[in-house]
Scaffold this active site. Sequence first.
Site, short mmCIF file in Angstrom:
data_model
loop_
_atom_site.label_atom_id
_atom_site.label_comp_id
_atom_site.label_asym_id
_atom_site.label_seq_id
_atom_site.Cartn_x
_atom_site.Cartn_y
_atom_site.Cartn_z
N ASP A 8 0.85 -1.19 0.00
CA ASP A 8 0.00 0.00 0.00
C ASP A 8 0.88 1.24 0.00
OD1 ASP A 8 -2.06 -1.77 0.12
OD2 ASP A 8 -2.78 -1.17 2.10
N ASP A 130 -15.06 -3.26 -1.74
CA ASP A 130 -14.62 -3.05 -0.36
C ASP A 130 -15.86 -2.78 0.48
OD1 ASP A 130 -12.07 -3.16 -1.49
OD2 ASP A 130 -12.08 -1.00 -1.84
#
Length: 248
Positions: A8, A130
């Site tokens: 990330d 998500d």
Amino acid sequence: MQLIPAIDLKDGRCVRLRQGRMDDETVFSDDPVAMAGRWVAAGTRRLHLVDLNGAVAGKPVNAEIIHRIATRYPDLRIQVGGGIRDLDTIRGYREAGVDDLIIGTQAVRRPEFVTEACQAFPGHIIVGLDARDGRVATDGWEQVSEVRAVDLARRFEAAGVNAIVFTDIGRDGMMKGVNIEATRELARAITIPVIASGGVSSLEDVRALCAAAGDGISGAIVGRALYEGSLDLAEAQGLADELCGVKP
């Protein structure tokens, strides 16, 4: 069952967030390219890159780092999410050597864009769902819609989507185990392969995922557990291969 290390990217560094909160980060490296090399050396077959700044901005922010990783490791299958909102962005990443692009926010706002992307780049489009309590979140998880993950996933059955990455936001970065029930429910409801994400933290999680492989779960993204050392990538992938009957 592929275990996919996550990198990330935030402000040019490799970080992990807790439940997607941009103000709750742990920095694990100032050199994401070197971090990618670490996972390559550990034997990974695939890498999951997320431009966290891009997810919030709605356009690529850490693209230069992603391009460098793709150039350095041309044989590694790389998937990228965060800020993928138009075909030009997808084209730029594909030309840089990125294999798969993950569409998240636009999949909720403009589902037809997913079909357009699949037609323009067949075999290279993934949808990222998500969810928080079953509802799909957008804009770097800052907004939660009224759309149910299962309902949205069904809309893409005929689009040509390569896979769906399903993230349980409540589990992400919390080291509390994967939400196998919700992931399995989604996988059973569609024919598109599902990649689990959020909470994978132990060999028990790997065993549970492998037990659900027959339901359509094809892989799992792993983050904090690898960085903090509670899960060894080579050992975990070896177990997954053994349980799923993959020959060395």
